[in-house]
Write an enzyme that holds these catalytic residues in place. Sequence first.
Site, PDB file in Angstrom:
ATOM      1  N   ASP A  88     -40.013  39.902  28.979  1.00  0.00           N
ATOM      2  CA  ASP A  88     -40.264  41.021  28.070  1.00  0.00           C
ATOM      3  C   ASP A  88     -41.631  41.621  28.357  1.00  0.00           C
ATOM      4  O   ASP A  88     -42.496  40.974  28.966  1.00  0.00           O
ATOM      5  CB  ASP A  88     -40.155  40.587  26.604  1.00  0.00           C
ATOM      6  N   GLU A 152     -42.340  36.655  24.507  1.00  0.00           N
ATOM      7  CA  GLU A 152     -43.756  36.295  24.590  1.00  0.00           C
ATOM      8  C   GLU A 152     -44.640  37.370  23.978  1.00  0.00           C
ATOM      9  O   GLU A 152     -45.641  37.065  23.315  1.00  0.00           O
ATOM     10  CB  GLU A 152     -44.150  36.064  26.051  1.00  0.00           C
TER      11      GLU A 152
END
Length: 456
Positions: A88, A152
């Site tokens: 991500d 994250e």
Amino acid sequence: MQVIKQYIDDNKQRLLDELFELLRFPSVSADPKYKTDVLNAADYVAKKLTEAGADNVEVCQTAGYPIVYGEKIIDPALPTVLTYGHYDVQPPDPLELWKTPPFEPTVRDGKIYARGACDDKGQFYMHVKAFELMMQTNTLPCNIKFMIEGEEEVGSNNLGVFVKANKERLKADVVLISDTSMISMENPSLETGLRGLSYLEVEVTGPNRDLHSGVYGGAVANPATILAKMIASLHDENNHITIPGFYDDVTELTETERNELNAAPYDEAEYKTDLDIAEVWGEKGYTTFERTGTRPTLEVNGIWGGYIGEGAKTVLPSKANAKISMRLVPNQTSEKITQLFTDHFLKIAPKAVKVKVTPHHGGEPVVTPTDSVAYKAAQKAIAESFGRDPIPTRGGGSIPIVALFEAELGLKTVLMGFGLDSDALHSPNEKYDIFNYYKGIETIPLFHKYFAELSR
């Protein structure tokens, strides 16, 4: 080394093309409108792990975005490296500041410009390709497990649940992460610690609606003004944080530690030129390296309220908001600091407004050992690849899961990053040097080689 370099040379364009494919996924975990793109990115990572030779590849579902797992166990008696990364990325805003579209990777002056180029797609994908290289050249010296997550950038809220539920599957001897930076390619370095994080949002509310600033101005508290005053009061004239108890658990570096930290190359003129600033800024009595790696901080990440559109609208806003992050150092905890901030911020609010503090996510600071087999393996790998020993440094960023891995799996982490501080992480025009990408693919197999040898 010759085998490694030959494989990279023979596959140079394909290695780059595959990274570009990954970078084209707008996998922004913070914005629900990108949900499909985030999920597609996870599927792509799983596909590439399988093609590289990993077994038991799985897109593991969580309460949020999935975690991609894969492994190659060549001999249970050999040491095992658990490689972590995240697919991500941060939101690309503000879009108007990008010179080229954030999700259409573009090469300029040997650098890849795209959101996620360095943080962390370019860096974790080096590990996938290094693994492919070792499989294709029959040089894999130890077992490898991959755990690549998709949250994250929003605090890894579901990673802890996954780790606790999969302790047997994740058993390893060390965690290897490339989500950090080096001083430079001329002065390679290894980070030996990371700061923790407390991230929250504050809201100040005054009247029950936006008011005419002529009719009510001067008689009703302006939330934007109050918020600005409250935030300004969080630092004193020496840029020392004024929250009571904030520094209670902070341990000062010894003179030896300070000298070692500040021995790393640093050109202040170059630092200022790169950022286009006239002076550096920070807590009085500390150097730039100390301020960014070993001291806690409090920063406003965003602030808004009232009318910000074109032209004029003379209002006294009903609300004002800000997002605030605090970077923490060893012995501080995100839970305690979040509570200290909340108590203090509510206490200093005048009665004319209402204040709300909403915690978002946090993580704990860590220090990694420099006398471990894994750290020594990283030193040897970088020394061979770069032709000089790496300099130990402290990282200013936060990777909350490093403390999680230690607490839940009993594993220490090696932070072997290949990015640069100038790569504009989280900013428009994020970049990653093509040289660094290839250099990572070259160095990672050497880490596995020396880790296996030193573990005997």
